[in-house]
Enzyme design. Structure first.
Site, PDB file in Angstrom:
ATOM      1  N   ARG A 147       0.854  -1.178   0.000  1.00 42.83           N
ATOM      2  CA  ARG A 147       0.000   0.000   0.000  1.00 42.83           C
ATOM      3  C   ARG A 147       0.895   1.236   0.000  1.00 42.83           C
ATOM      4  NH1 ARG A 147      -1.945  -3.750   3.664  1.00 42.83           N
ATOM      5  NH2 ARG A 147      -4.053  -4.545   3.242  1.00 42.83           N
ATOM      6  N   LYS A 172      -1.744  -2.985   7.496  1.00 41.57           N
ATOM      7  CA  LYS A 172      -3.142  -2.874   7.877  1.00 41.57           C
ATOM      8  C   LYS A 172      -3.476  -3.938   8.918  1.00 41.57           C
ATOM      9  CE  LYS A 172      -7.677  -2.231   5.737  1.00 41.57           C
ATOM     10  NZ  LYS A 172      -8.409  -2.232   4.451  1.00 41.57           N
ATOM     11  N   HIS A 284      -2.947   3.023  -5.361  1.00 39.47           N
ATOM     12  CA  HIS A 284      -3.484   1.731  -4.923  1.00 39.47           C
ATOM     13  C   HIS A 284      -3.802   0.819  -6.110  1.00 39.47           C
ATOM     14  CE1 HIS A 284      -4.684  -0.510  -1.391  1.00 39.47           C
ATOM     15  NE2 HIS A 284      -5.750  -0.947  -2.028  1.00 39.47           N
ATOM     16  N   ARG A 287      -1.168  -1.727  -6.642  1.00 35.88           N
ATOM     17  CA  ARG A 287      -1.285  -2.923  -5.786  1.00 35.88           C
ATOM     18  C   ARG A 287      -2.259  -3.920  -6.411  1.00 35.88           C
ATOM     19  NH1 ARG A 287      -1.147  -4.884  -0.315  1.00 35.88           N
ATOM     20  NH2 ARG A 287      -3.169  -5.618   0.440  1.00 35.88           N
ATOM     21  N   HIS A 310      -3.465 -10.174   3.209  1.00 37.38           N
ATOM     22  CA  HIS A 310      -4.896 -10.335   3.441  1.00 37.38           C
ATOM     23  C   HIS A 310      -5.139 -11.375   4.537  1.00 37.38           C
ATOM     24  CE1 HIS A 310      -5.984  -8.810  -0.870  1.00 37.38           C
ATOM     25  NE2 HIS A 310      -5.808  -7.824  -0.002  1.00 37.38           N
ATOM     26  N   TYR A 319      -9.523 -10.738  -7.167  1.00 44.35           N
ATOM     27  CA  TYR A 319      -8.665 -10.487  -8.328  1.00 44.35           C
ATOM     28  C   TYR A 319      -8.846 -11.538  -9.417  1.00 44.35           C
ATOM     29  CZ  TYR A 319      -6.502  -7.095  -5.247  1.00 44.35           C
ATOM     30  OH  TYR A 319      -6.305  -6.041  -4.406  1.00 44.35           O
TER      31      TYR A 319
END
Length: 337
Positions: A147, A172, A284, A287, A310, A319
């Site tokens: 990120r 995150k 972003h 990414r 994730h 994706y």
């Protein structure tokens, strides 16, 4: 016993509500961005209800404010949910009021959107229209899947050239992870570190050079903030006053922060315009493109999940819906005519 009228009032002044909230957030090591965001939502909530104190208000006022954001201001679901999280923190953590009704306030559902993904040719064109530090950061974001703020907060010690990896600290959710260091970026990053080191040594010679450290490390290791290992890979070209007081002295120090995210965002927008890419392009998006291109190259989705950080593989699965297969790999009947 009441103080004499002629005697000065020596009782310590109680900080106001928003100041109490700020102290509470800093004590628990929330990021400066989160602090500013939560304080802003608390301020907006109070102003919306004509400066009434939150202790005097309840579920009806919170619902009215959240509805105002959705209906009148037409904010996104994520923005409305951020406002609700800020008010939850205000009531539960700062005021010490456990309000079960706040959990029942309707939380806006975020619409499931497909991410914007660039083709490899579009990524190449975008990066060719970028240069300097912003161009290197954009290459790093696409090459590692980080990120924007993860890339900007990269420290010298977290770039492992020998092992060809980058350690992402406190991503995150406060999680650390390891991602790949592209071979093509080894020499450019080493050159960037040489520039950053020269800047750091100049700061030290001028009596500065102290970088912001996470948590209470500055108290535990008094001189660590001067060491080269903790410096930013992408330092700002100018020094600025730290809005938060130093953990040891309580003073606001002049430090060199990392590059501002707005400068990179602006550079990416301008490069996309110059490259004539007819898609909304932000840092972003690089990414998203990293993840999609890895899946197209045949890498396992669990591997991509770990590189992106994730928590749930279902987040990574999105994706697979934007891979270059031409409408889920289906041959259109028009092409069969």
């Amino acid at each position: 016993m009441a103080a004499h009228p002629d005697e000065p009032d020596t009782a310590p002044r109680q900080p106001k509500l928003l100041e109490r909230m700020r102290i509470h957030l800093r004590t628990r090591h929330y990021s400066l961005r989160t602090e500013e965001s939560y304080l802003d939502w608390a301020r907006r909530f109070i102003l919306y209800h004509n400066k009434r104190h939150p202790q005097e208000m309840g579920a009806a006022e919170v619902e009215a404010f959240l509805s105002h954001l959705a209906v009148d201001r037409q904010v996104s679901a994520s923005t409305q949910n951020q406002a609700k999280a800020a008010l939850l923190y205000l009531y539960r953590q700062v005021l010490g009021i456990d309000l079960p009704w706040l959990d029942e306030v309707v939380q806006a559902r975020r619409p499931r959107r497909l991410p914007v993904v660039l083709t490899p040719a579009e990524v190449r064109s975008l990066l060719q229209h970028m240069q300097g530090t912003a161009g290197l950061i954009a290459e790093l974001l696409y090459g590692t899947g980080m990120r924007l703020m993860e890339g900007l907060r990269l420290r010298v010690k977290d770039v492992e050239f020998a092992r060809r990896e980058v350690v992402v600290r406190e991503g995150k959710g406060g999680k650390d992870r390891i991602t790949v260091l592209p071979e093509n970026l080894i020499i450019p990053l080493q050159t960037q570190l040489q520039k950053a080191r020269a800047l750091h040594e100049k700061d030290l010679a001028d009596g500065f050079g102290r970088v912001l450290l996470p948590g209470a490390l500055g108290v535990k290791y008094p001189n660590a903030d001067k060491s080269w290992a903790w410096q930013w890979v992408f330092p700002s070209p100018v020094r600025s006053m730290d809005p938060r007081p130093d953990a040891r002295t309580g003073e606001h120090l002049e430090r060199r922060h990392h590059v501002y995210p707005e400068s990179v965002q602006r550079a990416v927008r301008e490069a996309a315009r110059a490259a004539r890419i007819a898609k909304p392009v932000t840092p972003h998006v690089l990414r998203h493109s990293f993840a999609t291109h890895l899946l197209q190259a045949g890498y396992d989705i669990r591997t991509v999940q770990e590189l992106l950080g994730h928590a749930d593989v279902n987040t990574t699965m999105i994706y697979t819906h934007v891979m270059n297969k031409g409408g889920r790999g289906v041959l259109s009947p028009l092409d069969a005519l």
